[in-house]
Design a protein around this motif. Structure first.
Motif, PDB file in Angstrom:
ATOM      1  N   UNK A 114       0.845  -1.187   0.000  1.00  0.00           N
ATOM      2  CA  UNK A 114       0.000   0.000   0.000  1.00  0.00           C
ATOM      3  C   UNK A 114       0.888   1.247   0.000  1.00  0.00           C
ATOM      4  N   UNK A 115       0.619   2.148  -0.921  1.00  0.00           N
ATOM      5  CA  UNK A 115       1.428   3.358  -1.064  1.00  0.00           C
ATOM      6  C   UNK A 115       1.479   4.166   0.237  1.00  0.00           C
ATOM      7  N   UNK A 116       0.342   4.324   0.899  1.00  0.00           N
ATOM      8  CA  UNK A 116       0.310   5.117   2.124  1.00  0.00           C
ATOM      9  C   UNK A 116       1.030   4.427   3.270  1.00  0.00           C
ATOM     10  N   UNK A 117       1.004   3.095   3.284  1.00  0.00           N
ATOM     11  CA  UNK A 117       1.774   2.385   4.302  1.00  0.00           C
ATOM     12  C   UNK A 117       3.262   2.639   4.102  1.00  0.00           C
ATOM     13  N   UNK A 118       3.668   2.751   2.848  1.00  0.00           N
ATOM     14  CA  UNK A 118       5.057   3.099   2.569  1.00  0.00           C
ATOM     15  C   UNK A 118       5.424   4.440   3.189  1.00  0.00           C
ATOM     16  N   UNK A 119       4.581   5.458   2.968  1.00  0.00           N
ATOM     17  CA  UNK A 119       4.826   6.769   3.581  1.00  0.00           C
ATOM     18  C   UNK A 119       4.822   6.666   5.103  1.00  0.00           C
ATOM     19  N   UNK A 120       3.856   5.937   5.622  1.00  0.00           N
ATOM     20  CA  UNK A 120       3.682   5.833   7.061  1.00  0.00           C
ATOM     21  C   UNK A 120       4.906   5.238   7.748  1.00  0.00           C
ATOM     22  N   UNK A 121       5.543   4.266   7.099  1.00  0.00           N
ATOM     23  CA  UNK A 121       6.682   3.574   7.699  1.00  0.00           C
ATOM     24  C   UNK A 121       8.033   4.135   7.259  1.00  0.00           C
ATOM     25  N   UNK A 122       8.035   5.118   6.368  1.00  0.00           N
ATOM     26  CA  UNK A 122       9.296   5.678   5.866  1.00  0.00           C
ATOM     27  C   UNK A 122      10.184   6.267   6.962  1.00  0.00           C
ATOM     28  N   UNK A 123       9.623   6.838   8.057  1.00  0.00           N
ATOM     29  CA  UNK A 123      10.513   7.337   9.114  1.00  0.00           C
ATOM     30  C   UNK A 123      11.369   6.260   9.778  1.00  0.00           C
ATOM     31  N   UNK A 124      11.010   4.984   9.590  1.00  0.00           N
ATOM     32  CA  UNK A 124      11.829   3.918  10.160  1.00  0.00           C
ATOM     33  C   UNK A 124      13.166   3.776   9.424  1.00  0.00           C
ATOM     34  N   UNK A 125      13.314   4.458   8.298  1.00  0.00           N
ATOM     35  CA  UNK A 125      14.598   4.498   7.606  1.00  0.00           C
ATOM     36  C   UNK A 125      15.468   5.641   8.115  1.00  0.00           C
ATOM     37  N   UNK A 126      14.909   6.473   8.977  1.00  0.00           N
ATOM     38  CA  UNK A 126      15.631   7.622   9.504  1.00  0.00           C
ATOM     39  C   UNK A 126      16.574   7.215  10.623  1.00  0.00           C
ATOM     40  N   UNK A 127      17.543   8.065  10.900  1.00  0.00           N
ATOM     41  CA  UNK A 127      18.455   7.817  12.014  1.00  0.00           C
ATOM     42  C   UNK A 127      17.729   7.949  13.355  1.00  0.00           C
ATOM     43  N   UNK A 128      16.611   8.689  13.349  1.00  0.00           N
ATOM     44  CA  UNK A 128      15.791   8.835  14.551  1.00  0.00           C
ATOM     45  C   UNK A 128      14.468   8.102  14.328  1.00  0.00           C
ATOM     46  N   UNK A 129      14.549   6.786  14.239  1.00  0.00           N
ATOM     47  CA  UNK A 129      13.369   5.975  13.945  1.00  0.00           C
ATOM     48  C   UNK A 129      12.409   5.964  15.130  1.00  0.00           C
ATOM     49  N   UNK A 130      11.112   5.959  14.871  1.00  0.00           N
ATOM     50  CA  UNK A 130      10.130   5.935  15.957  1.00  0.00           C
ATOM     51  C   UNK A 130       9.958   4.542  16.553  1.00  0.00           C
ATOM     52  N   UNK A 131       9.146   4.471  17.566  1.00  0.00           N
ATOM     53  CA  UNK A 131       8.742   3.198  18.167  1.00  0.00           C
ATOM     54  C   UNK A 131       7.216   3.161  18.193  1.00  0.00           C
TER      55      UNK A 131
END
Length: 343
Positions: A114-131
């Motif tokens: 799902x395209x929006x799931x991709x956006x939603x989880x994209x911050x997990x590629x960041x150095x400051x990933x969420x939990x």
């Protein structure tokens, strides 16, 4: 395990390779992206047929570029993921068709994302990933939603727009001001020179007590102001109206995000989607959330727009949890309209 991801839902062709370790978070090995902005500028917006044709031209060279960047070959890929929807039907078919054909040729499984799931989880590629869990503000050209996210695939809509998305409000207002496509970034740049208090613009549903959005009335108010300025507004007048427009959109997004955080009781906010790159939005969200002890997470600026990395990442996170419908028979379907809650 390595996941090769394809994104072709609209006017960006994205390819990326993500590695999923036995333990720990997936990591991005390489990515390639081609934007069609220059091609669509002459038309003032995305032309679906031209978008599809350009995806065909770009997807294979980008795949070669990504594999070369990762110093790997097709034989090193374990799963091939692609954007299944939502998006432009013809554009989706290009990415899905290439991904599934490649998977079939290699004897590897494919996975629609799902395209929006991709956006939603994209911050997990960041150095400051969420939990998990967190409140997510998905804000882009076509979508404005607030949701509670407890884990991958566990999404509860808290609020959404009842008409235009925030990105549409940016782009349509920019067009009224005579700014080129895509209008949002140009409006934000012009707003830096303006006074946001020079024009009084509405903040629809700001005090409704619900985390829903409405931006159609704001667009109409901008149109009214443009007509009042006449055919030859000064550059300062245009800058002031741009600043006032941005201020109205940002205030609504910030206040509704704070409301969603309060009602959910969560202390973590994830912002994703193209509008998430807006500096005024980031500044005001950071300030407001810091006062309330809320952590805010964003994707890297390069990952705010559509890209293959977010698709590969979403697929990787689903696979880590034993989720996702892997296909090995060469069949596929695209979903131009697809509710994230049903993904």
């Amino acid at each position: 395990m390595r996941v090769l991801g394809f994104e072709s839902s609209c006017d960006e062709t994205g390819v990326a390779l993500v590695e999923v370790p036995e333990q720990g978070a997936p990591r991005l090995l390489a990515q390639g992206l081609h934007s069609q902005i220059s091609m669509h500028q002459a038309y003032g917006g995305v032309v679906p047929e031209l978008a599809s044709r350009d995806h065909i031209r770009r997807v294979i060279p980008l795949t070669r570029e990504v594999l070369a960047g990762a110093q790997l070959g097709l034989a090193d890929v374990d799963v091939i993921a692609y954007t299944q929807g939502p998006g432009l039907a013809g554009a989706l078919l290009v990415g899905a068709g290439v991904a599934v054909a490649l998977a079939a040729a290699l004897g590897k499984p494919s996975l629609g994302v799902h395209h929006l799931e991709g956006h939603l989880l994209s911050p997990f590629l960041s150095t400051d990933a969420p939990e998990f869990p967190f409140v997510a503000l998905l804000v882009s050209g076509g979508h404005t939603q607030l949701m509670r996210v407890d884990d991958v695939g566990s999404y509860e809509i808290l609020g959404e727009t009842i008409d235009d998305a925030a990105g549409e409000a940016f782009d349509k207002s920019a067009k009224l001001l005579g700014l080129p496509y895509p209008g949002g970034p140009h409006l934000a740049k012009l707003a830096l020179q303006g006074d946001p208090k020079a024009f009084e613009l509405p903040r629809p549903l700001l005090h409704s007590g619900k985390p829903d959005f409405s931006f159609a009335g704001l667009k109409t108010a901008v149109l009214t102001q443009v007509k009042r300025l006449g055919e030859s507004p000064t550059e300062q007048q245009r800058a002031d109206l741009a600043a006032a427009t941005q201020a109205a959109i940002v205030e609504v997004l910030v206040k509704k995000s704070l409301l969603a955080l309060k009602t959910s009781g969560l202390k973590r906010l994830v912002v994703a989607g193209g509008v998430g790159a807006n500096s005024a939005l980031r500044e005001q969200l950071n300030s407001a959330c810091a006062k309330r002890g809320v952590r805010v997470h964003y994707p890297e600026l390069s990952l705010c727009t559509d890209n293959g990395a977010m698709i590969a990442m979403a697929a990787a996170m689903r696979l880590q949890r034993g989720m996702g419908q892997l296909r090995r028979d060469g069949s596929f379907e695209v979903r131009p309209r697809w509710d994230l809650a049903a993904a």
